[in-house]
Write a protein that holds these residues in place. Structure first.
Motif, PDB file in Angstrom:
ATOM      1  N   SER A  11      -8.559   4.593   2.215  1.00  0.00           N
ATOM      2  CA  SER A  11      -9.024   3.224   2.385  1.00  0.00           C
ATOM      3  C   SER A  11      -8.909   2.795   3.842  1.00  0.00           C
ATOM      4  O   SER A  11      -9.886   2.342   4.447  1.00  0.00           O
ATOM      5  N   SER A  63     -11.015   5.291   6.575  1.00  0.00           N
ATOM      6  CA  SER A  63     -12.468   5.456   6.466  1.00  0.00           C
ATOM      7  C   SER A  63     -13.192   4.455   7.350  1.00  0.00           C
ATOM      8  O   SER A  63     -12.667   3.378   7.670  1.00  0.00           O
ATOM      9  N   ARG A 123      -7.969  11.896  -1.609  1.00  0.00           N
ATOM     10  CA  ARG A 123      -8.312  10.590  -1.041  1.00  0.00           C
ATOM     11  C   ARG A 123      -7.087   9.861  -0.516  1.00  0.00           C
ATOM     12  O   ARG A 123      -7.181   9.069   0.430  1.00  0.00           O
ATOM     13  N   ASP A 124      -5.934  10.147  -1.118  1.00  0.00           N
ATOM     14  CA  ASP A 124      -4.725   9.413  -0.754  1.00  0.00           C
ATOM     15  C   ASP A 124      -3.518  10.314  -0.933  1.00  0.00           C
ATOM     16  O   ASP A 124      -3.435  11.088  -1.888  1.00  0.00           O
ATOM     17  N   VAL A 178     -13.676  -1.469   1.164  1.00  0.00           N
ATOM     18  CA  VAL A 178     -14.251  -0.701   2.263  1.00  0.00           C
ATOM     19  C   VAL A 178     -15.683  -0.289   1.952  1.00  0.00           C
ATOM     20  O   VAL A 178     -16.581  -0.405   2.795  1.00  0.00           O
ATOM     21  N   GLN A 194       0.832  -1.193   0.000  1.00  0.00           N
ATOM     22  CA  GLN A 194       0.000   0.000   0.000  1.00  0.00           C
ATOM     23  C   GLN A 194       0.872   1.251   0.000  1.00  0.00           C
ATOM     24  O   GLN A 194       1.786   1.391   0.811  1.00  0.00           O
ATOM     25  N   ASP A 217      -4.759   8.146   3.952  1.00  0.00           N
ATOM     26  CA  ASP A 217      -5.112   6.877   3.319  1.00  0.00           C
ATOM     27  C   ASP A 217      -6.621   6.705   3.432  1.00  0.00           C
ATOM     28  O   ASP A 217      -7.140   6.314   4.477  1.00  0.00           O
ATOM     29  N   TYR A 258      -9.014   1.119  -5.460  1.00  0.00           N
ATOM     30  CA  TYR A 258      -8.378   1.642  -4.259  1.00  0.00           C
ATOM     31  C   TYR A 258      -9.096   1.244  -2.972  1.00  0.00           C
ATOM     32  O   TYR A 258      -8.467   0.827  -2.000  1.00  0.00           O
ATOM     33  N   ASP A 259     -10.413   1.370  -2.931  1.00  0.00           N
ATOM     34  CA  ASP A 259     -11.133   1.161  -1.671  1.00  0.00           C
ATOM     35  C   ASP A 259     -12.397   0.324  -1.823  1.00  0.00           C
ATOM     36  O   ASP A 259     -13.317   0.424  -1.012  1.00  0.00           O
TER      37      ASP A 259
END
Length: 532
Positions: free
Chosen positions: A383, A386, A349-350, A215, A169, A381, A211-212
């Motif tokens: 992901s 959250s 987001r990242d 989640v 990651q 991060d 990416y996520d």
């Protein structure tokens, strides 16, 4: 813009997992057939057991007539025993990190295992391979492969958290990079600190969903990658993905994806996707939209054109099945960043930093766990930080007065091979985000614009992390590090992870104690700061 597709099929001799009865030769046989029918070349990476197996001999010889043959460097029982070490696995091939990968062995043992694979390859083919791959190959092993064997290209797994016990990651999201001598997952900052083997990211990750998706519920269960057994088996997604990936502007330096499939899934699962993908790749090639290269050819081209890791980008201005979402990735030798605009709401987001001095966990000792972690230095991060159950969508939001600005229009452009620009338009003004290798700037006429972080604090610190959210039936263990400290000191925002200090510098703008960064005279400028 050079658009490169590698067809990489990696081949194991056995599939020992319970309740699997797979013909391991059939996928390779069918892949060879389809590549010949469509006049495609590619790379077959052989695991040690497949390379020495009589059952694969004729297939390997047939593939070698028109494809590159290299090594898939997972570790298997006959290889371990050939160098006088004890096999600790559950099966002759075991995917757990402490037995099935080079990191499961001490550095001097890794060299023995590499030597054994290389010498058997040379016996079989009369030369050493040009390329090697694996889900991960540590920095010690990559450096040894460069110094002793002159390897010209490698490949590793896409970004993921926990899948099969492998966490990777915060790296280069796509394309290729020269790894640091201290951390195979970190792009080196200089030629002096790099391993001169370009590492290409595998599996063709969706620029938004991949990416996520573990989640948030995006309405599907397949991994959002080009793997034929996952979303790559859907014709509509494949066409959207290639149109997005190879459309202009996109990439800065070049654009890249990997097609092909490991034989362990079996032809029944992958066949439909491969039967569609290979002719479709041939069509794109005939239209001049892509170049199909072997992994070794890609590595030689990269080495000829780039002495250090080039900046790269990946964008979609209309996500698959979600036209209201756009996503822009930018990554350089210093950092990576992803900005998502969802129904007009923009957030970082990242964001991860790259630092040569941050060592991988397995640089001087072996991995003793079934799970592993390769990471860089997290600022945000989306992901991991959250909490979907509590509707916490982590990110650094573009706000005024604590409320999200709603952007009506979003445009992306590339100014040079190093610079990309994202322009946001709203009823209250505009904002332009300019990315370069050293950081990013925001120019705006929106009064009071600020970058406001949102996240689940307990997840940042690892206090309420749900391990099973990211693991699967192949391996329920998870290796993951969490933030140990975060604070604002003047214009710096500092962090610590694994006792390593790092941070960013707010070169223009005002930073509050809660890490909100407000524009000063219409500007925010963020510089990537190294360890103090």
């Amino acid at each position: 813009m050079k658009n490169v597709v590698n067809i990489i099929n990696f081949i194991r001799a056995i599939e020992p997992r319970p309740n699997r009865n797979i013909d391991m030769q059939l996928p390779m046989r069918e892949q060879i057939r389809l590549m010949k029918e469509n006049c495609l070349t590619g790379t077959f990476l052989l695991q040690y057991d497949a390379m020495i197996s009589p059952d694969f001999a004729s297939l390997i010889d047939e593939a070698a007539e028109f494809c590159e043959i290299g090594l898939w460097l997972e570790v298997v029982q006959p290889q371990v025993e050939a160098v006088g070490l004890e096999w600790r696995g559950r099966y002759p091939w075991d995917w757990h990190n402490d037995v099935g990968f080079l990191i499961g062995y001490e550095p001097h043992e890794r060299r023995l295992l590499i030597d054994e694979a290389m010498e058997r390859f040379k016996e079989r083919f009369g030369r050493y391979p040009d390329s090697v791959g694996s889900w991960h190959i540590d920095a010690v092993s990559l450096k040894y492969l460069e110094d002793k064997y002159g390897i010209v290209a490698s490949c590793n797994c896409r970004d993921q958290v926990g899948t099969d016990g492998y966490t990777m990651q915060g790296g280069y999201y796509n394309q290729a990079y020269y790894p640091s001598v201290n951390n195979m997952f970190c792009p080196a900052s200089t030629q002096e600190k790099q391993i001169n083997i370009p590492v290409f990211r595998m599996l063709g990750s969706d620029p938004f969903l991949a990416y996520d998706y573990g989640v948030f519920d995006y309405g599907f269960r397949s991994v959002p990658s080009l793997e034929a057994v996952h979303l790559g088996g859907r014709e509509d997604w494949v066409e959207w993905f290639t149109d997005t990936l190879f459309g202009e502007p996109n990439g800065l330096c070049f654009q890249y994806t990997q097609a092909g499939q490991e034989n362990s899934f079996g032809w029944q699962r992958m066949g439909k996707g491969i039967e569609y993908q290979f002719p479709y790749i041939a069509k794109l090639k005939a239209e001049g939209k892509i170049e199909v290269m072997t992994l070794g050819e890609s590595g030689r081209w990269f080495r000829k054109n780039y002495k250090t890791t080039p900046a790269a980008a990946l964008r979609t201005m209309s996500a698959w099945n979600r036209p209201h979402i756009s996503s822009v990735w930018y990554y350089s030798r210093s950092y990576r960043i992803n900005i998502v605009v969802d129904s007009g709401v923009a957030r970082i987001r990242d964001m991860y930093l790259f630092d040569d001095e941050y060592p991988e966990h397995y640089l001087s000792k072996r991995c003793s766990s079934t799970a592993c972690e390769f990471r860089n230095l997290p600022i945000m991060d989306g992901s991991l930080y959250s909490n979907a159950e509590d509707n916490v969508v982590a990110g650094i939001y573009f706000c005024v007065g604590g409320k999200n600005v709603v952007w009506k229009d979003t445009k992306y452009s590339e100014i040079s091979e190093r610079t990309a620009v994202l322009t946001l338009h709203s009823d209250v003004g505009d904002a332009t985000v300019s990315f370069d290798e050293c950081g990013f700037e925001i120019f705006t006429d929106v009064d009071g614009l600020a970058l406001v972080p949102q996240y689940d604090t307990d997840r940042v610190l690892g206090r309420s992390f749900e391990e099973n959210k990211f693991t699967n039936n192949n391996n329920r263990q998870l290796a993951l590090s969490f933030i140990e400290a975060a604070e604002v000191r003047g214009s710096r925002i500092n962090f610590r992870i694994n006792r390593f200090d790092y941070g960013i510098e707010i070169l223009e703008g005002k930073v509050d104690r809660d890490m909100t960064v407000s524009a000063d005279n219409g500007r925010i400028r963020v510089g990537i700061a190294k360890k103090e």
